[in-house]
Write a protein that holds these residues in place. Structure first.
Motif, mmCIF file in Angstrom:
data_model
loop_
_atom_site.group_PDB
_atom_site.id
_atom_site.type_symbol
_atom_site.label_atom_id
_atom_site.label_comp_id
_atom_site.label_asym_id
_atom_site.label_seq_id
_atom_site.Cartn_x
_atom_site.Cartn_y
_atom_site.Cartn_z
ATOM 1 N N ASN A 269 0.580 -1.724 0.079
ATOM 2 C CA ASN A 269 0.119 -0.006 0.045
ATOM 3 C C ASN A 269 0.523 1.233 0.092
ATOM 4 O O ASN A 269 0.632 2.303 -0.295
ATOM 5 C CB ASN A 269 -0.738 -0.157 1.199
ATOM 6 C CG ASN A 269 -1.950 -1.139 1.463
ATOM 7 O OD1 ASN A 269 -2.212 -1.412 0.117
ATOM 8 N ND2 ASN A 269 -2.827 -1.542 2.254
ATOM 9 N N GLN A 273 0.760 4.324 -2.438
ATOM 10 C CA GLN A 273 0.691 4.937 -2.440
ATOM 11 C C GLN A 273 1.723 6.593 -3.562
ATOM 12 O O GLN A 273 2.037 7.362 -4.225
ATOM 13 C CB GLN A 273 0.197 5.630 -0.623
ATOM 14 C CG GLN A 273 -0.639 5.210 -0.444
ATOM 15 C CD GLN A 273 -1.964 6.376 -1.183
ATOM 16 O OE1 GLN A 273 -2.106 7.355 -1.244
ATOM 17 N NE2 GLN A 273 -3.004 5.362 -1.112
ATOM 18 N N GLN A 276 1.600 7.278 -7.177
ATOM 19 C CA GLN A 276 1.070 8.461 -7.703
ATOM 20 C C GLN A 276 1.415 9.475 -7.737
ATOM 21 O O GLN A 276 0.910 10.425 -8.933
ATOM 22 C CB GLN A 276 -0.225 8.759 -6.710
ATOM 23 C CG GLN A 276 -0.789 7.536 -6.471
ATOM 24 C CD GLN A 276 -2.385 7.792 -5.463
ATOM 25 O OE1 GLN A 276 -2.464 9.061 -4.905
ATOM 26 N NE2 GLN A 276 -2.414 7.022 -4.962
#
Length: 359
Positions: A269, A273, A276
């Motif tokens: 995760n 993130q 991006q």
């Protein structure tokens, strides 16, 4: 070389140290005890009963896939295969070679598996369903609830290749009625390649495997099952990898399975993130914690892979076929954490700039 690959992986120092030792002689009670304890832990983490049978093959995952089909199905069966990438296709190739009738749910690149894909097959008669629960070539994690419900309603045997999912995502074999699970040493176990394991539940062993006349010396499961009653295999296993596998399973037991899985999810995760901010995207379908497909805006994926490998000493997974120039895959297993993600993102951004400056 820093590995962010799905297997082999960046191994823990404790695992690498075992690999530097002499390989012990294995026809001993000591080695049998190690294998039986490894099997106990593996079944515990897999969520299956002690009565399930494990077959330890010195073979790649593809060898285990073929062996599992040979021991569980025949030309009298009809199978449904979820084909969403390279390894779904491998199931179809094996069935084709062994002349086992099958139909396919074929997923296009970027397409998520949903209820609608099963509707055309509701009135068809099948005996089993084959699925790579995390299709390694795309990173898609299929909905096990959807698959299990279909199999239970249609009374099908369910064979799951969990090679890229086991010990990366939650996996509970008996709860979902999974009859066969296939894993390999180089993925979630995070040890070198060479050992694959097929775990059979009581149902498919009693109804199929124990009666199957397998036209193979090496891949006949009955011999493996009989020998493993004493913690041995009928043929020489990859002994050194078995020793590393024992250590890996015990390290997870000490840490706790939930803590282990939470760590991998957190690393995955965190990476998703951080990425991006780069000129890339990730698929919208559900992803395994094991791996993230990185989709580039321009057809520069393989060039970026080469720059990372040759200039920055970082290895990612390239992608074959039509996605060769569009997708790289980043693994989140092994000896990696969120600090490693920072380094990877830094060099990934540099590699993209390097490639763009030369185009």
């Amino acid at each position: 070389m820093r590995l962010f690959t799905i297997g082999p992986v960046e191994m823990l120092e404790e695992i690498k140290k075992i690999g530097s030792n002499n390989v012990p002689y294995f026809r001993t009670t000591e080695f049998s005890k190690i294998m039986l304890e490894s099997d106990r832990l593996l079944k515990k983490f897999m969520g299956t009963a002690e009565s399930s049978r494990s077959i330890y093959l010195t073979a790649s995952g593809s060898g285990a896939m073929e062996a599992a089909i040979m021991n569980c199905f025949s030309m009298q069966d009809k199978l449904l295969i979820i084909n969403g990438g390279t390894f779904g296709q491998r199931f179809t190739d094996i069935c084709m070679i062994h002349k086992i009738p099958y139909e396919e749910i074929i997923l296009q690149p970027g397409e998520a598996l949903t209820t609608k894909h099963f509707i055309p097959f509701e009135k068809h008669s099948f005996t089993g369903l084959l699925v790579n629960i995390d299709e390694t070539s795309t990173g898609q994690l299929y909905d096990i609830n959807l698959i299990a419900e279909f199999c239970q309603r249609k009374k099908l045997y369910l064979m799951v290749d969990a090679i890229s999912s086991f010990l990366c995502d939650p996996y509970i074999m008996d709860f979902y009625g999974i009859d066969v699970t296939i894993i390999s040493s180089q993925k979630g176990l995070c040890v070198p390649p060479g050992i694959s394991v097929v775990v059979l539940n009581q149902r498919i062993f009693e109804e199929r495997v124990q009666y199957k006349d397998v036209q193979s010396l090496y891949f006949d499961f009955k011999s493996y099952i009989k020998n493993f009653e004493r913690g041995q295999t009928p043929f020489t296993p990859a002994v050194g990898i078995c020793m590393q596998m024992s250590k890996a399973l015990n390290l997870i037991a000490e840490e706790g399975l939930e803590v282990h899985l939470d760590h991998i999810a957190a690393v995955a995760n965190d990476f998703r993130q951080k990425i991006q901010n780069l000129p890339v995207k990730i698929p919208e379908y559900p992803l395994s914690n094991a791996i993230t497909p990185v989709i580039f805006e321009k057809n520069i994926a393989y060039k970026v892979f080469q720059v990372l490998k040759e200039k920055y000493d970082i290895m990612l997974n390239p992608t074959g076929g039509i996605l060769h120039d569009r997708v790289l895959r980043v693994a989140h297993i092994g000896n990696t954490d969120v600090e490693d993600n920072k380094e990877l993102i830094y060099y990934l951004e540099k590699a993209i700039r390097d490639v763009n400056s030369h185009d």
